[in-house]
Design a protein around this motif. Structure first.
Motif, PDB file in Angstrom:
ATOM      1  N   SER A 240      48.549  89.754  71.570  1.00  0.00           N
ATOM      2  CA  SER A 240      47.120  90.066  71.514  1.00  0.00           C
ATOM      3  C   SER A 240      46.868  91.567  71.730  1.00  0.00           C
ATOM      4  O   SER A 240      47.410  92.171  72.666  1.00  0.00           O
ATOM      5  N   GLU A 241      46.063  92.142  70.843  1.00  0.00           N
ATOM      6  CA  GLU A 241      45.740  93.576  70.964  1.00  0.00           C
ATOM      7  C   GLU A 241      44.946  93.850  72.234  1.00  0.00           C
ATOM      8  O   GLU A 241      45.129  94.880  72.896  1.00  0.00           O
ATOM      9  N   GLY A 242      44.071  92.925  72.565  1.00  0.00           N
ATOM     10  CA  GLY A 242      43.271  93.090  73.776  1.00  0.00           C
ATOM     11  C   GLY A 242      44.126  93.135  75.017  1.00  0.00           C
ATOM     12  O   GLY A 242      43.892  93.926  75.932  1.00  0.00           O
ATOM     13  N   ILE A 243      45.158  92.289  75.038  1.00  0.00           N
ATOM     14  CA  ILE A 243      46.066  92.267  76.191  1.00  0.00           C
ATOM     15  C   ILE A 243      46.806  93.595  76.309  1.00  0.00           C
ATOM     16  O   ILE A 243      46.986  94.131  77.408  1.00  0.00           O
ATOM     17  N   HIS A 244      47.235  94.138  75.169  1.00  0.00           N
ATOM     18  CA  HIS A 244      47.943  95.419  75.196  1.00  0.00           C
ATOM     19  C   HIS A 244      47.044  96.539  75.729  1.00  0.00           C
ATOM     20  O   HIS A 244      47.489  97.413  76.484  1.00  0.00           O
ATOM     21  N   GLU A 245      45.768  96.518  75.328  1.00  0.00           N
ATOM     22  CA  GLU A 245      44.836  97.541  75.807  1.00  0.00           C
ATOM     23  C   GLU A 245      44.574  97.397  77.305  1.00  0.00           C
ATOM     24  O   GLU A 245      44.483  98.383  78.037  1.00  0.00           O
ATOM     25  N   ILE A 246      44.453  96.148  77.749  1.00  0.00           N
ATOM     26  CA  ILE A 246      44.243  95.915  79.184  1.00  0.00           C
ATOM     27  C   ILE A 246      45.475  96.371  79.961  1.00  0.00           C
ATOM     28  O   ILE A 246      45.362  96.925  81.067  1.00  0.00           O
TER      29      ILE A 246
ATOM     30  N   GLU B 180      50.249  88.506  83.161  1.00  0.00           N
ATOM     31  CA  GLU B 180      51.480  87.807  82.805  1.00  0.00           C
ATOM     32  C   GLU B 180      51.178  86.389  82.333  1.00  0.00           C
ATOM     33  O   GLU B 180      51.801  85.869  81.393  1.00  0.00           O
ATOM     34  N   ILE B 181      50.194  85.741  82.959  1.00  0.00           N
ATOM     35  CA  ILE B 181      49.796  84.393  82.539  1.00  0.00           C
ATOM     36  C   ILE B 181      49.178  84.425  81.154  1.00  0.00           C
ATOM     37  O   ILE B 181      49.458  83.580  80.285  1.00  0.00           O
ATOM     38  N   MET B 182      48.293  85.419  80.894  1.00  0.00           N
ATOM     39  CA  MET B 182      47.639  85.543  79.598  1.00  0.00           C
ATOM     40  C   MET B 182      48.658  85.812  78.488  1.00  0.00           C
ATOM     41  O   MET B 182      48.502  85.345  77.347  1.00  0.00           O
ATOM     42  N   LYS B 183      49.712  86.559  78.791  1.00  0.00           N
ATOM     43  CA  LYS B 183      50.726  86.880  77.781  1.00  0.00           C
ATOM     44  C   LYS B 183      51.516  85.635  77.353  1.00  0.00           C
ATOM     45  O   LYS B 183      52.068  85.595  76.246  1.00  0.00           O
ATOM     46  N   LEU B 184      51.540  84.627  78.210  1.00  0.00           N
ATOM     47  CA  LEU B 184      52.215  83.383  77.831  1.00  0.00           C
ATOM     48  C   LEU B 184      51.490  82.684  76.697  1.00  0.00           C
ATOM     49  O   LEU B 184      52.103  82.043  75.837  1.00  0.00           O
ATOM     50  N   ASP B 185      50.154  82.798  76.680  1.00  0.00           N
ATOM     51  CA  ASP B 185      49.354  82.163  75.631  1.00  0.00           C
ATOM     52  C   ASP B 185      49.383  82.967  74.335  1.00  0.00           C
ATOM     53  O   ASP B 185      49.492  82.407  73.236  1.00  0.00           O
ATOM     54  N   ASP B 186      49.253  84.270  74.433  1.00  0.00           N
ATOM     55  CA  ASP B 186      49.203  85.110  73.227  1.00  0.00           C
ATOM     56  C   ASP B 186      49.826  86.471  73.541  1.00  0.00           C
ATOM     57  O   ASP B 186      49.120  87.441  73.816  1.00  0.00           O
TER      58      ASP B 186
END
Length: 384
Positions: free
Chosen positions: A209-215, A200-206
């Motif tokens: 991001s495709e990497g976030i979606h995969e994670i 959730e913290i990482m999604k605030l920055d980007d």
């Protein structure tokens, strides 16, 4: 845990009671047969003694005659035949009705009695003699079947013992694996919660991001895995109906996670198949079979997964072109802790078997395997 202790205690109580019953029957029957046989032999000995006394005393008084008559009359069960030395019938008692009026049959029966018990010879005056033949009473003859009955009870007892110890072993193994699975789910849950927070913290920055979606996909998968483990040992609800959707979902996920050197194909019926199942546990079974196939092929080969409607059943087959199994390996494949791989605990197939057989009332087996040519696993589940 309390339930498991009481379940095992009940099994041991049943086992002890069954043991006591079998031993009691064996001992009581043996004692009864021996007692009856001895009592009948004593009765015949008393009768023979009375006959000897009657022959030796010329003019017994009335009291003695009454006593001799009472001894003779008291025998109401033991069959007795008295013949002279020329096989003429002198007296008989307690014989079958179809024999007692035929002298020839009485003599033949006496000869037959002599094979069971040696006849008793009474010497009388002028060198003459009487021969007393006797046999078991009808009651004692009926008890001759008791060894067969006892043998049957003992056989049932040993079969029960075999079933009992096998059930105890399987129950203990089941509780062990269930406890291990629940503990694994608990251990996964702690870091998983932390990972969700960091995502959730990482999604605030980007957020795009495709990497976030995969994670996120892998985190969702970890949630599913944790839920699978938490369901082991409890009775799952079979609320899912669309079997095609469950298989397709698993196929789509696994295809993106296995090596591109593996040709992975799926064959589904064009129509919707309705089967009561638990989607989470069923996907676990499919995943286990596919991962076993990948390991057997060492990362290269073909996997074919197909769903077939056969009469009132739905059949799922997972076929690979891997190393295959020997007969011994195939026999042990579903046993807890058995594995041909250096890594792993050998739980995958045993838990898959439990999910299919105990939770879905189906069957899972190795339909075909050959060393060097591959293996086909087959799941059979009844339709709705």
């Amino acid at each position: 845990m309390r339930k498991s202790i009481f379940a095992r205690l009940n099994n041991w109580i049943i086992f002890v009671l069954m043991t006591i019953v079998v031993l009691t029957i064996v001992i009581a029957s043996t004692i009864l047969i021996n007692f009856l046989r001895k009592e009948e032999i004593k009765r015949v000995d008393i009768l023979v003694s009375a006959l000897k006394f009657q022959q030796e005393v010329d003019n017994p008084n009335l009291e003695v005659q009454a006593l001799l008559l009472q001894i003779y009359s008291s025998n109401t069960t033991v069959p007795v035949i008295i013949l002279d030395k020329n096989d003429n019938v002198i007296e008989h008692k307690n014989l079958p009705k179809d024999v007692e009026n035929d002298s020839a049959q009485i003599v033949a029966l006496a000869k037959k009695m002599a094979k069971s018990y040696p006849p008793i010879v009474i010497e009388i005056a002028k060198g003459d003699k009487q021969i007393v033949f006797y046999d078991n009473s009808p009651l004692l003859n009926n008890l001759r079947y008791s060894p067969y009955i006892l043998g049957f009870f003992i056989l049932c007892y040993f079969l029960f013992s075999f079933w009992f110890f096998r059930t105890i072993k399987k129950t203990d193994e089941g509780y062990l694996w269930a406890g291990l699975a629940k503990e694994t789910a608990h251990q996964i849950g702690t870091p998983l919660s932390s990972m969700i927070g960091w995502m959730e913290i990482m999604k605030l920055d980007d957020p795009e991001s495709e990497g976030i979606h995969e994670i996120e996909k892998d985190i969702d998968r970890l949630k599913t895995i944790s839920e699978r483990f938490s369901k082991i040992g409890s009775v799952p609800e079979l609320n899912d109906k669309d079997f095609n959707a469950t298989i397709q979902e698993n196929y789509d996920y696994l295809k993106t996670r296995i090596s591109r050197k593996i040709n992975f194909g799926l064959h589904l019926p064009a129509y919707t198949i309705s089967v009561p199942h638990n989607r989470i546990l069923m996907s676990w079974v499919i995943e286990n079979l596919v991962k076993n196939a990948v390991d057997a092929m060492k990362g290269e080969g073909s996997i074919s997964m197909s769903v077939i409607e056969r009469n009132k059943n739905i059949v799922v087959e997972v076929q690979d072109t891997g190393s295959g199994m020997t007969k011994q390996q195939a026999l042990n494949a579903f046993k807890p802790g058995y594995s041909t791989k250096k890594r792993g605990w050998g739980l995958g197939l045993s838990l898959a078997k439990r999910v299919i057989q105990e939770y879905h009332n189906g069957d899972i087996r190795i339909a075909q395997t050959e060393v060097g040519k591959g293996t086909t696993f087959r799941i059979t589940i009844k339709k709705a």
